[in-house]
Design a protein around this motif. Structure first.
Motif, short mmCIF file in Angstrom:
data_model
loop_
_atom_site.label_atom_id
_atom_site.label_comp_id
_atom_site.label_asym_id
_atom_site.label_seq_id
_atom_site.Cartn_x
_atom_site.Cartn_y
_atom_site.Cartn_z
N GLN A 164 53.28 -49.40 80.77
CA GLN A 164 52.01 -49.99 80.77
C GLN A 164 52.11 -51.24 79.76
OE1 GLN A 164 50.09 -46.68 78.57
NE2 GLN A 164 50.16 -45.24 80.43
N SER B 72 45.44 -52.88 77.32
CA SER B 72 45.24 -51.37 77.48
C SER B 72 43.83 -51.15 76.70
CB SER B 72 46.30 -50.50 76.91
OG SER B 72 46.01 -49.36 76.77
N VAL C 18 45.35 -51.46 81.44
CA VAL C 18 45.63 -49.88 81.50
C VAL C 18 44.48 -49.37 81.10
CG1 VAL C 18 47.23 -48.36 80.35
CG2 VAL C 18 48.05 -50.75 80.69
N VAL D 78 47.65 -47.64 84.69
CA VAL D 78 47.65 -48.79 85.09
C VAL D 78 46.75 -49.26 86.24
CG1 VAL D 78 49.95 -49.26 84.10
CG2 VAL D 78 49.82 -48.95 86.51
N GLN E 209 55.27 -44.96 86.04
CA GLN E 209 54.51 -44.09 84.99
C GLN E 209 55.01 -42.75 84.58
OE1 GLN E 209 51.26 -44.96 83.35
NE2 GLN E 209 52.43 -43.78 82.34
#
Ligand code: GLN
Length: 210
Positions: A83, A89, A105, A149, A181
């Motif tokens: 990430q 994010s 993210v 993501v 991930q």
């Protein structure tokens, strides 16, 4: 030698142990000089996006990582480490990521997936052949995450996973940068295959450059 970046975040030791089990030369380090000498770099991690980026900055590793990636050195981000490869994010709006892969993210939508975090074994559907998938064909891996993501470009997606009514990018690659991930270090033999395959990528890259 593969260097696993030590940036004071969870789950680093189990990644080192997995490479040691595979007899792959590995060390845990927060020293940028170790990154420069490394033949390959792994950024693992269990924790929050903001904390991860703040720790990398505090250790003066943010720019060094980008420099090493630019040399073409193979780089593998795992879970939070994947990430952090992205630009931003939802887990921490005020902190930019490394920006090595374009995209953001996102938090799972509970209306789409039900339970968050996504915890447990789930299938990674291979979308594109790649050396890190050698010997694999749609096996299950172990996941623990609340965010996923969303790359800008679909062509960086190597593998996808379905969770509830959400399909997300479980494995990505842009040039010499891979991201996963799920946790290969917690995914038994299939996970060890991915780490073994990445060590093969590192070996090939070094043989080519020497
Ligand atoms: N296990 C993790 O640390 C995952 C990274 C991130 N905090 C997430 O929940 O998606």
């Amino acid at each position: 030698m593969i260097v696993v970046i030590d940036y004071d975040i969870g789950n680093l030791a189990s990644v080192v142990k997995a490479f040691e089990y595979l007899n792959v030369p590995v060390k845990l380090s927060s020293d940028y000089r170790a990154l420069a000498e490394a033949s390959g770099i792994v950024l693992p991690g269990v924790g929050a996006f903001g904390e991860g980026m703040e720790n990398l900055k505090r250790l003066k590793l943010e720019k060094r990582i980008i420099e090493e990636v630019r040399t073409g050195k193979p780089f593998f981000g795992i879970c939070l480490g994947m990430q952090l490869l992205f630009s931003s994010s939802e887990e921490c709006q005020e902190t930019a990521g490394l920006g090595l892969i374009e995209g953001e993210v996102k938090l799972f939508d509970r209306n789409k997936v039900g339970k968050v975090p996504h915890i447990g074994w789930n299938q990674v559907e291979i979308m594109k052949k790649d050396q890190v998938f050698n010997g694999l064909n749609g096996e299950n891996f172990y996941f623990v995450h609340s965010y996923y993501v969303k790359p800008v470009r679909d062509d960086v997606i190597l593998g996808k996973t379905n969770y509830g009514n959400q399909t997300f990018a479980a494995v990505v690659r842009r040039d010499n940068v891979w991201g996963m991930q799920c946790h290969p270090e917690k995914s038994s033999q299939v996970g060890l295959s991915v780490l073994r395959n990445f060590s093969g990528v590192v070996l090939n890259a070094n043989n080519t450059s020497n």
